[in-house]
Design an enzyme around this catalytic site. Structure first.
Site, PDB file in Angstrom:
ATOM      1  CB  SER A 195     -19.393  -8.801 -29.495  1.00 41.40           C
ATOM      2  OG  SER A 195     -19.329  -9.557 -30.686  1.00 41.40           O
ATOM      3  CE1 TYR A 208     -17.822 -13.479 -26.380  1.00 46.68           C
ATOM      4  CE2 TYR A 208     -19.113 -13.204 -28.386  1.00 46.68           C
ATOM      5  CZ  TYR A 208     -18.037 -12.844 -27.595  1.00 46.68           C
ATOM      6  OH  TYR A 208     -17.191 -11.858 -28.020  1.00 46.68           O
TER       7      TYR A 208
HETATM    8  P1  NAD Z   1      -8.313 -12.941 -26.226  1.00 43.48           P
HETATM    9  O1  NAD Z   1      -8.421 -14.383 -25.975  1.00 43.48           O
HETATM   10  O2  NAD Z   1      -7.004 -12.436 -26.682  1.00 43.48           O
HETATM   11  O3  NAD Z   1      -8.723 -12.109 -24.956  1.00 43.48           O
HETATM   12  C1  NAD Z   1      -9.678 -12.534 -24.032  1.00 43.48           C
HETATM   13  C2  NAD Z   1      -9.029 -12.444 -22.679  1.00 43.48           C
HETATM   14  O4  NAD Z   1     -10.023 -12.658 -21.681  1.00 43.48           O
HETATM   15  C3  NAD Z   1      -7.975 -13.497 -22.430  1.00 43.48           C
HETATM   16  O5  NAD Z   1      -6.708 -13.078 -22.849  1.00 43.48           O
HETATM   17  C4  NAD Z   1      -8.045 -13.665 -20.932  1.00 43.48           C
HETATM   18  O6  NAD Z   1      -7.014 -12.961 -20.284  1.00 43.48           O
HETATM   19  C5  NAD Z   1      -9.376 -13.060 -20.539  1.00 43.48           C
HETATM   20  N1  NAD Z   1     -10.175 -14.031 -19.789  1.00 43.48           N
HETATM   21  C6  NAD Z   1     -10.946 -15.011 -20.258  1.00 43.48           C
HETATM   22  N2  NAD Z   1     -11.464 -15.725 -19.238  1.00 43.48           N
HETATM   23  C7  NAD Z   1     -10.990 -15.161 -18.107  1.00 43.48           C
HETATM   24  C8  NAD Z   1     -11.144 -15.431 -16.733  1.00 43.48           C
HETATM   25  N3  NAD Z   1     -11.901 -16.476 -16.267  1.00 43.48           N
HETATM   26  N4  NAD Z   1     -10.494 -14.661 -15.844  1.00 43.48           N
HETATM   27  C9  NAD Z   1      -9.719 -13.646 -16.275  1.00 43.48           C
HETATM   28  N5  NAD Z   1      -9.524 -13.318 -17.551  1.00 43.48           N
HETATM   29  C10 NAD Z   1     -10.168 -14.079 -18.454  1.00 43.48           C
HETATM   30  O7  NAD Z   1      -9.444 -12.581 -27.284  1.00 43.48           O
HETATM   31  P2  NAD Z   1     -10.046 -11.189 -27.786  1.00 43.48           P
HETATM   32  O8  NAD Z   1     -10.785 -11.554 -29.003  1.00 43.48           O
HETATM   33  O9  NAD Z   1      -9.037 -10.134 -27.828  1.00 43.48           O
HETATM   34  O10 NAD Z   1     -11.124 -10.858 -26.673  1.00 43.48           O
HETATM   35  C11 NAD Z   1     -11.175  -9.624 -25.989  1.00 43.48           C
HETATM   36  C12 NAD Z   1     -12.606  -9.165 -25.892  1.00 43.48           C
HETATM   37  O11 NAD Z   1     -13.071  -8.870 -27.197  1.00 43.48           O
HETATM   38  C13 NAD Z   1     -13.566 -10.191 -25.310  1.00 43.48           C
HETATM   39  O12 NAD Z   1     -14.473  -9.547 -24.438  1.00 43.48           O
HETATM   40  C14 NAD Z   1     -14.306 -10.685 -26.543  1.00 43.48           C
HETATM   41  O13 NAD Z   1     -15.595 -11.139 -26.209  1.00 43.48           O
HETATM   42  C15 NAD Z   1     -14.357  -9.420 -27.362  1.00 43.48           C
HETATM   43  N6  NAD Z   1     -14.630  -9.600 -28.769  1.00 43.48           N
HETATM   44  C16 NAD Z   1     -13.779 -10.282 -29.574  1.00 43.48           C
HETATM   45  C17 NAD Z   1     -14.083 -10.433 -30.916  1.00 43.48           C
HETATM   46  C18 NAD Z   1     -13.168 -11.175 -31.849  1.00 43.48           C
HETATM   47  O14 NAD Z   1     -13.572 -11.431 -32.995  1.00 43.48           O
HETATM   48  N7  NAD Z   1     -11.974 -11.547 -31.467  1.00 43.48           N
HETATM   49  C19 NAD Z   1     -15.242  -9.871 -31.440  1.00 43.48           C
HETATM   50  C20 NAD Z   1     -16.094  -9.174 -30.600  1.00 43.48           C
HETATM   51  C21 NAD Z   1     -15.789  -9.042 -29.265  1.00 43.48           C
END
Ligand code: NAD
Ligand code: MG
Length: 303
Positions: A195, A208
């Site tokens: 991230s 985080y």
């Molecule tokens: P999202 O909520 O759609 O995806 C996160 C997923 O993590 C969930 O769908 C879930 O299936 C999984 N998860 C969470 N806890 C879990 C557990 N205990 N066991 C199994 N699975 C679990 O959100 P997203 O934003 O698409 O996140 C995906 C990745 O992107 C993450 O690693 C997040 O940190 C990273 N990210 C997101 C952003 C943003 O702005 N959305 C920015 C930087 C990084």
């Protein structure tokens, strides 16, 4: 949400400022982990906007957190590029997972659904084994699942949350890689989701953001160890992307309407805008790219 013209896709020449609308999400709340099915406004995971070009033909991928957000966009892209996809997600996310599995199958690829809580060590050991058994092989791993809960005051950050965030975001990632390695032949790839928070931590995301810095470092160290074995490890660093993570306490509620507006592009990213980076790092075309982190941040600077 789809781009303004339904005939466009990720390869259509466009102004990135206006490829997607600058959203102003209403204040909303979903219990963790949150569902794309209930996100307002809906996000674009590429159902109508990602076109495959045969770059992952015949590959076998495991993507964690593939039900929603960035992972779902990557799953759709991988399938349209020719890969079969095993998707992991939490049992509470079955509705989102079934939707994405349907899109994968419409692309003529296999979708393997593996609901598993990555915070449960016993259940987690089954993940790679099931993926390999049902896909028949494994040559692409995308470690994307993540937990993000905003806490304003450090004194209120519980030990339980600290440990679970580390467990899901980095410890599970390391264990999944260890389980996968016996199956990864030369040419295989690992892509980890880090991230912008790894470089520019928000004050309310101390736990985080520090896991995301760890993921960057883990990626660069592991990449050097595995490169001589022909296994490439890289990472993608998203900026603010509109996903269920943000409305299930990932951000302070009052911050949601402004989400993503402070980037140079002036808008939040849509999940499908992340997919090409994961496709590139998984495809053989990136054969000399090892230990890199591709920033997909809407212009917010990274080192
Ligand atoms: P999202 O909520 O759609 O995806 C996160 C997923 O993590 C969930 O769908 C879930 O299936 C999984 N998860 C969470 N806890 C879990 C557990 N205990 N066991 C199994 N699975 C679990 O959100 P997203 O934003 O698409 O996140 C995906 C990745 O992107 C993450 O690693 C997040 O940190 C990273 N990210 C997101 C952003 C943003 O702005 N959305 C920015 C930087 C990084
Ligand atoms: Mg989800």
């Amino acid at each position: 949400m789809t781009s303004t013209d339904a005939t466009t896709d990720q390869l259509t020449f466009c102004d990135p400022v206006h490829r997607f609308p600058a959203i102003r999400p209403p204040v909303q709340d979903q219990p963790e982990p949150g569902l794309d099915a209930e996100l307002i406004p809906a996000s674009d995971r590429g159902e109508h906007t990602y076109r495959g070009t045969g770059r992952l033909e015949g590959r076998h991928a495991l993507i964690t957190g593939a039900d929603s957000g960035i992972g779902a966009a990557v799953a759709i892209a991988f399938a349209r590029e020719g890969a079969d996809v095993a998707m992991s997600y939490l049992p509470a996310e079955e509705e989102d997972a079934q939707h994405i599995a349907g899109v994968i199958r419409e692309a003529g690829r296999r979708a393997i659904l593996i609901p598993v809580d990555l915070a449960d060590p016993a259940a987690r050991t089954q993940l790679v084994a099931r993926a390999v058994e049902e896909l028949g092989a494994l040559d692409a791993l995308v470690n994307n699942a993540g937990k993000q809960i905003a806490v304003e005051r450090f004194e209120d950050l519980s030990d339980e949350q600290w440990l679970e965030t580390y467990d899901v975001n980095i410890t599970a990632m390391a264990r999944i890689v260890r389980d996968a390695l016996p199956h990864l032949a030369p040419g295989s790839t690992i892509v980890n989701t880090t991230s912008i928070q790894a470089y520019s931590p928000s004050p309310h995301l101390v736990d985080y953001a520090s896991t995301k810095a760890a993921i960057n470092n883990f990626t660069k160290g592991l990449a050097q160890q595995l490169a001589p074995r022909g296994i490439r490890v890289n990472a993608v660093a998203p900026g603010p992307i509109w996903t269920p993570l943000q409305v299930s306490d990932g951000q302070p509620k009052e911050a949601l309407p402004e989400f993503g507006t402070s980037t140079p592009l002036g808008r939040a990213g849509q999940p499908t805008e992340l997919a090409p980076a994961y496709v590139f790092l998984t495809s053989a075309e990136s054969s000399y790219v090892v230990g890199a982190t591709i920033a997909v941040t809407g212009g917010s600077p990274t080192p």
